[in-house]
Design a protein around this motif. Structure first.
Motif, PDB file in Angstrom:
ATOM      1  N   GLY A  33      40.560  52.094  48.452  1.00 33.56           N
ATOM      2  CA  GLY A  33      40.892  50.690  48.639  1.00 33.56           C
ATOM      3  C   GLY A  33      41.876  50.515  49.778  1.00 33.56           C
ATOM      4  N   LYS A  34      42.862  49.659  49.586  1.00 31.44           N
ATOM      5  CA  LYS A  34      43.827  49.325  50.630  1.00 31.44           C
ATOM      6  C   LYS A  34      44.596  50.547  51.105  1.00 31.44           C
ATOM      7  CE  LYS A  34      44.482  44.765  48.578  1.00 31.44           C
ATOM      8  NZ  LYS A  34      45.403  43.908  47.787  1.00 31.44           N
ATOM      9  N   ILE A  37      49.987  50.448  49.437  1.00 27.81           N
ATOM     10  CA  ILE A  37      50.040  50.111  48.017  1.00 27.81           C
ATOM     11  C   ILE A  37      51.425  49.594  47.676  1.00 27.81           C
ATOM     12  CG2 ILE A  37      49.894  51.048  45.673  1.00 27.81           C
ATOM     13  CD1 ILE A  37      47.909  53.140  46.882  1.00 27.81           C
ATOM     14  N   ALA A  54      43.925  44.200  36.384  1.00 27.69           N
ATOM     15  CA  ALA A  54      44.557  44.667  37.621  1.00 27.69           C
ATOM     16  C   ALA A  54      44.355  43.645  38.744  1.00 27.69           C
ATOM     17  CB  ALA A  54      43.974  46.020  38.020  1.00 27.69           C
ATOM     18  N   ILE A  55      43.177  43.059  38.794  1.00 23.30           N
ATOM     19  CA  ILE A  55      42.913  42.005  39.787  1.00 23.30           C
ATOM     20  C   ILE A  55      43.848  40.824  39.542  1.00 23.30           C
ATOM     21  CG2 ILE A  55      41.205  40.324  40.581  1.00 23.30           C
ATOM     22  CD1 ILE A  55      39.044  42.470  39.920  1.00 23.30           C
ATOM     23  N   ASN A  58      47.205  41.312  40.872  1.00 19.21           N
ATOM     24  CA  ASN A  58      47.254  41.539  42.328  1.00 19.21           C
ATOM     25  C   ASN A  58      47.634  42.981  42.652  1.00 19.21           C
ATOM     26  OD1 ASN A  58      46.603  38.844  43.193  1.00 19.21           O
ATOM     27  ND2 ASN A  58      48.659  38.229  42.583  1.00 19.21           N
ATOM     28  N   ASP A  60      47.192  46.838  43.947  1.00 23.23           N
ATOM     29  CA  ASP A  60      46.542  47.509  45.068  1.00 23.23           C
ATOM     30  C   ASP A  60      45.888  48.818  44.643  1.00 23.23           C
ATOM     31  OD1 ASP A  60      47.703  45.597  46.989  1.00 23.23           O
ATOM     32  OD2 ASP A  60      49.581  46.591  46.459  1.00 23.23           O
ATOM     33  N   ALA A  61      46.272  49.311  43.464  1.00 22.24           N
ATOM     34  CA  ALA A  61      45.735  50.595  42.992  1.00 22.24           C
ATOM     35  C   ALA A  61      45.800  50.654  41.471  1.00 22.24           C
ATOM     36  CB  ALA A  61      46.514  51.765  43.595  1.00 22.24           C
ATOM     37  N   LEU A  88      36.076  46.676  42.041  1.00 21.80           N
ATOM     38  CA  LEU A  88      37.096  47.437  42.768  1.00 21.80           C
ATOM     39  C   LEU A  88      36.957  47.257  44.276  1.00 21.80           C
ATOM     40  CD1 LEU A  88      36.994  50.770  40.723  1.00 21.80           C
ATOM     41  CD2 LEU A  88      38.939  49.189  40.830  1.00 21.80           C
ATOM     42  N   ASN A  91      37.746  43.766  45.743  1.00 14.91           N
ATOM     43  CA  ASN A  91      39.168  43.449  45.753  1.00 14.91           C
ATOM     44  C   ASN A  91      40.011  44.515  46.454  1.00 14.91           C
ATOM     45  OD1 ASN A  91      39.671  40.890  43.920  1.00 14.91           O
ATOM     46  ND2 ASN A  91      38.030  42.078  42.967  1.00 14.91           N
ATOM     47  N   ILE A  93      40.691  47.627  45.814  1.00 14.22           N
ATOM     48  CA  ILE A  93      41.622  48.316  44.918  1.00 14.22           C
ATOM     49  C   ILE A  93      41.307  49.806  44.871  1.00 14.22           C
ATOM     50  CG2 ILE A  93      42.404  48.541  42.522  1.00 14.22           C
ATOM     51  CD1 ILE A  93      41.859  45.582  42.144  1.00 14.22           C
ATOM     52  N   ASN A  94      42.303  50.635  45.086  1.00 11.20           N
ATOM     53  CA  ASN A  94      42.154  52.083  44.962  1.00 11.20           C
ATOM     54  C   ASN A  94      42.064  52.470  43.487  1.00 11.20           C
ATOM     55  OD1 ASN A  94      42.834  53.221  47.842  1.00 11.20           O
ATOM     56  ND2 ASN A  94      44.380  51.647  47.450  1.00 11.20           N
TER      57      ASN A  94
END
Length: 253
Positions: A33-34, A37, A54-55, A58, A60-61, A88, A91, A93-94
């Motif tokens: 993902g991003k 983090i 998790a979404i 907000n 990142d992982a 995942l 969004n 997301i790691n």
């Protein structure tokens, strides 16, 4: 503050040493993902419910004990797997997942955390020749009645365990393995251990407990594995100054 994805992956691999342990799934970064983090969500299983929360947070992982891509599973990205991965990726997301490495870490692992939670002392591997043993042994400070051990597990884990009673009235020595470790009960009994704690129970486990006169406690796979990912997340927050939030998705199994 934030940490780069690669720096966090390097930290987790150095901490949990997945290369030392033969496992049933890939350990480490399972979904990219991003690159940076700021917020980490930890949990037991990378279910859709955990991803959705998790979404909402907000994050990142995500760091979990039960990730994806298990040996023998259908590799096709369809249905439930497609929905999870799509969420995942959409969004950014790691997803970090560590299975057995998160059980056996001597301080932050599920088994070590259970020892702290239950007040077990003199902790050491049951398989003495294996420093990465997934089953541990130790002692209570004072011997406890079996009923007191049941109450201890109920109080600490928030659920009443299944208990198959052995012949001894008091329990001093224990062996334990979080999750699905019921297969180690015979090994514990052969070593003269008074009681064995794990998450799951199989039909043959009860016969073994009865015939080998060992107290057996099944406290729930999920309930016994809520602590490793949370502890590692707290360690990450301490080392890098990012936010770590543990989300417990209730599961009675």
């Amino acid at each position: 503050m934030s940490v780069s994805r690669n720096e966090l992956l390097s930290f987790l691999n150095s901490l949990l040493k997945p290369e030392k342990i033969k496992d049933y799934c890939p350990n480490g970064l399972q979904v990219e993902g991003k690159g940076q983090i700021n917020k980490l969500v930890t949990g037991v299983t990378a279910s859709q419910a955990l991803i959705d929360q998790a979404i909402a947070e907000n994050a990142d992982a995500i760091l979990v004990h039960h990730g994806y891509f298990w040996k023998g599973e259908n590799p096709c990205v369809v249905g439930m797997k497609k929905n999870r991965l799509q969420a995942l990726l959409a969004n950014d997301i790691n997803l970090f997942a560590y299975h057995l490495p998160l059980d056996v870490h001597p301080e932050l692992g599920n088994n070590a955390q259970l020892a702290q939670l239950f007040g077990i002392q003199q902790v050491q591997p049951l398989e003495k020749s294996n420093p990465y043993s997934v089953v541990m042994q130790g002692k209570f400070e004072q011997p406890l009645l079996a009923a007191d051990v049941v109450q201890l597990l109920t109080n600490k884990l928030g659920r009443h365990p299944l208990h198959e009673a052995g012949q001894k009235t008091h329990i001093s020595t224990l062996a334990w393995c979080s999750g699905g470790g019921q297969g180690y009960i015979q090994q514990a009994a052969e070593l003269g251990i008074d009681g064995f704690i794990t998450g799951e129970v199989s039909e043959q486990t009860i016969h073994t407990a009865r015939e080998m006169n060992i107290h057996f406690f099944a406290a729930g796979h999920h309930a016994t594995e809520r602590y490793g990912a949370k502890a590692v997340g707290n360690k990450v927050a301490e080392c890098f100054g990012i936010e770590s939030v543990f989300i417990d998705i209730d599961n009675p199994a």
